[in-house]
Motif scaffolding. Structure first.
Motif, PDB file in Angstrom:
ATOM      1  N   ALA A 101       0.832  -1.207   0.000  1.00 43.42           N
ATOM      2  CA  ALA A 101       0.000   0.000   0.000  1.00 43.42           C
ATOM      3  C   ALA A 101       0.865   1.255   0.000  1.00 43.42           C
ATOM      4  CB  ALA A 101      -0.929  -0.004   1.212  1.00 43.42           C
ATOM      5  N   TYR A 102       1.951   1.243   0.761  1.00 46.06           N
ATOM      6  CA  TYR A 102       2.832   2.409   0.779  1.00 46.06           C
ATOM      7  C   TYR A 102       3.506   2.615  -0.573  1.00 46.06           C
ATOM      8  CZ  TYR A 102       6.786   5.402   1.872  1.00 46.06           C
ATOM      9  OH  TYR A 102       7.710   6.412   1.862  1.00 46.06           O
ATOM     10  N   PHE A 103       3.866   1.532  -1.252  1.00 47.70           N
ATOM     11  CA  PHE A 103       4.498   1.654  -2.565  1.00 47.70           C
ATOM     12  C   PHE A 103       3.577   2.370  -3.547  1.00 47.70           C
ATOM     13  CE2 PHE A 103       4.917  -0.056  -6.871  1.00 47.70           C
ATOM     14  CZ  PHE A 103       6.225   0.296  -7.158  1.00 47.70           C
ATOM     15  N   PHE A 104       2.327   1.932  -3.618  1.00 48.06           N
ATOM     16  CA  PHE A 104       1.400   2.558  -4.569  1.00 48.06           C
ATOM     17  C   PHE A 104       1.020   3.972  -4.132  1.00 48.06           C
ATOM     18  CE2 PHE A 104       0.654  -1.936  -5.642  1.00 48.06           C
ATOM     19  CZ  PHE A 104       0.851  -1.867  -7.016  1.00 48.06           C
ATOM     20  N   ALA A 105       0.892   4.218  -2.820  1.00 50.11           N
ATOM     21  CA  ALA A 105       0.565   5.563  -2.350  1.00 50.11           C
ATOM     22  C   ALA A 105       1.694   6.541  -2.647  1.00 50.11           C
ATOM     23  CB  ALA A 105       0.262   5.537  -0.864  1.00 50.11           C
ATOM     24  N   SER A 106       2.923   6.066  -2.594  1.00 50.26           N
ATOM     25  CA  SER A 106       4.051   6.952  -2.897  1.00 50.26           C
ATOM     26  C   SER A 106       4.158   7.256  -4.387  1.00 50.26           C
ATOM     27  CB  SER A 106       5.356   6.317  -2.410  1.00 50.26           C
ATOM     28  OG  SER A 106       5.615   5.112  -3.109  1.00 50.26           O
ATOM     29  N   LYS A 107       3.518   6.459  -5.234  1.00 53.99           N
ATOM     30  CA  LYS A 107       3.564   6.691  -6.673  1.00 53.99           C
ATOM     31  C   LYS A 107       2.464   7.626  -7.150  1.00 53.99           C
ATOM     32  CE  LYS A 107       7.041   4.027  -7.572  1.00 53.99           C
ATOM     33  NZ  LYS A 107       8.315   4.564  -8.109  1.00 53.99           N
ATOM     34  N   MET A 108       1.296   7.589  -6.500  1.00 55.97           N
ATOM     35  CA  MET A 108       0.168   8.403  -6.947  1.00 55.97           C
ATOM     36  C   MET A 108      -0.625   8.853  -5.727  1.00 55.97           C
ATOM     37  SD  MET A 108      -2.709   7.525  -9.838  1.00 55.97           S
ATOM     38  CE  MET A 108      -1.427   7.221 -11.067  1.00 55.97           C
ATOM     39  N   ALA A 109      -0.876  10.153  -5.630  1.00 58.16           N
ATOM     40  CA  ALA A 109      -1.519  10.719  -4.443  1.00 58.16           C
ATOM     41  C   ALA A 109      -2.931  10.190  -4.243  1.00 58.16           C
ATOM     42  CB  ALA A 109      -1.529  12.238  -4.538  1.00 58.16           C
ATOM     43  N   ARG A 110      -3.622   9.889  -5.309  1.00 50.48           N
ATOM     44  CA  ARG A 110      -5.000   9.428  -5.174  1.00 50.48           C
ATOM     45  C   ARG A 110      -5.082   8.043  -4.550  1.00 50.48           C
ATOM     46  NH1 ARG A 110      -7.329   9.068 -11.115  1.00 50.48           N
ATOM     47  NH2 ARG A 110      -9.202   8.657  -9.902  1.00 50.48           N
ATOM     48  N   LEU A 111      -3.956   7.334  -4.489  1.00 52.85           N
ATOM     49  CA  LEU A 111      -3.921   5.994  -3.900  1.00 52.85           C
ATOM     50  C   LEU A 111      -3.552   6.014  -2.425  1.00 52.85           C
ATOM     51  CD1 LEU A 111      -2.231   3.980  -6.785  1.00 52.85           C
ATOM     52  CD2 LEU A 111      -4.657   4.264  -6.298  1.00 52.85           C
ATOM     53  N   VAL A 112      -3.471   7.199  -1.824  1.00 54.14           N
ATOM     54  CA  VAL A 112      -3.203   7.274  -0.379  1.00 54.14           C
ATOM     55  C   VAL A 112      -4.315   6.588   0.404  1.00 54.14           C
ATOM     56  CG1 VAL A 112      -2.930   8.885   1.556  1.00 54.14           C
ATOM     57  CG2 VAL A 112      -1.815   9.346  -0.613  1.00 54.14           C
TER      58      VAL A 112
END
Length: 296
Positions: A101-112
């Protein structure tokens, strides 16, 4: 358990590879979209300037994590470290979930938003450990100390002659309860372990010694155990138990304050999100002016 898992996973992986190799030439799997590639390749863009300029498609930031995770944000590293120190099936799943989850959140803000469940779980792990160690375990220790003080008179250090007599009588009782043969209780004293038992014990000791020699982290684990034992010796002392209770009380008060603060924060966020974001003025044919807003 892991051996059985590997035995079950290998045939499933082989079947998946065969099925993919059979379907791939048919063109069933299309190429990845630019948005998906942008999650793994740092400089990949969608090609649409409007989409690339949207703030939701920018990488996540520390300020954004603090804004959306709020009071749970400082607890996440503590919960992550506690889960890492005790690797069980549940903790391993939680660690992998949080890392992905942290990997994807760090790539795109909408995935926080993906960080919500694992962050809440890590916060619960940290708070649960704090309340358990500072309050529950400390109360049990304190009650144990109080019971010992009531049972043992002040200034009396030794167990007393009664316990010494009972300790001396234990071997006699054991001899009485032992199977009586021609020599009475002598069979119990003369019994020796079988050679097979001695060989098995020696083999186990040699295996343990080999594991300790070949394990590169053996010294680290031993040092960690010694440090933990020293800390627990201080924490389990009467003064340490009282200190833990005071710290647990402070933690409980801080948790109550954080709860009410988070409750008020959620209401402010809800009111702000429900306000119109786009407004424009319009004029009817009769000259009446109206204000038009969205989603309300």
């Amino acid at each position: 358990v892991w051996k059985r898992r590997v035995q079950l996973a290998m045939p499933a992986a082989a079947l998946l590879v065969v099925a993919t190799a059979a379907i791939l030439p048919t063109g069933y799997f299309g190429p990845l979209s630019s948005r998906v590639r942008g999650l793994f390749l740092k400089h990949t863009r969608t090609g649409n300037p409007l989409v690339d300029s949207v703030a939701e498609h920018q990488p996540g930031s520390t300020m954004m994590y603090r804004q959306y995770l709020q009071n749970v944000y400082p607890l996440v590293p503590c919960g992550f470290a506690l889960s890492l120190l005790r690797l069980t099936d549940a903790n391993t799943f939680l660690l992998l979930y949080g890392a992905i989850a942290y990997f994807f959140a760090s790539k795109m803000a909408r995935l926080v938003i993906l960080l919500g469940p694992p962050a809440s779980a890590f916060g619960g792990v940290a708070l649960g450990f704090g309340f358990d160690f500072l309050i529950v375990d400390a109360l049990l220790r304190l009650l144990g100390y109080a019971a010992e003080e009531e049972e043992e008179p002040v200034g009396k250090k030794s167990p007393g002659p009664a316990l010494d007599v009972a300790a001396r009588e234990e071997p006699k009782e054991a001899l009485k309860d032992a199977p009586q043969g021609g020599n009475g209780g002598a069979g119990l004293l003369k019994s020796k372990p079988k050679p097979s038992q001695l060989a098995a014990a020696a083999k186990a000791r040699r295996a343990e010694s080999r594991r300790a020699e070949t394990n590169p982290f053996g010294g680290v684990a031993a040092a960690r155990e010694e440090a933990a034992a020293a800390v627990m010796a201080v924490a389990d002392s009467p003064g340490g138990v009282k200190t833990r209770l005071c710290m647990g009380l402070a933690l409980a008060l801080a948790t109550i304050y954080a709860y009410y603060d988070f409750h008020a924060y959620c209401h402010r966020m809800a009111e702000g999100s429900s306000q119109p974001q786009i407004m424009f003025k319009a004029t009817y044919s009769n000259g009446q002016t109206v204000m038009v807003d969205d989603y309300r």
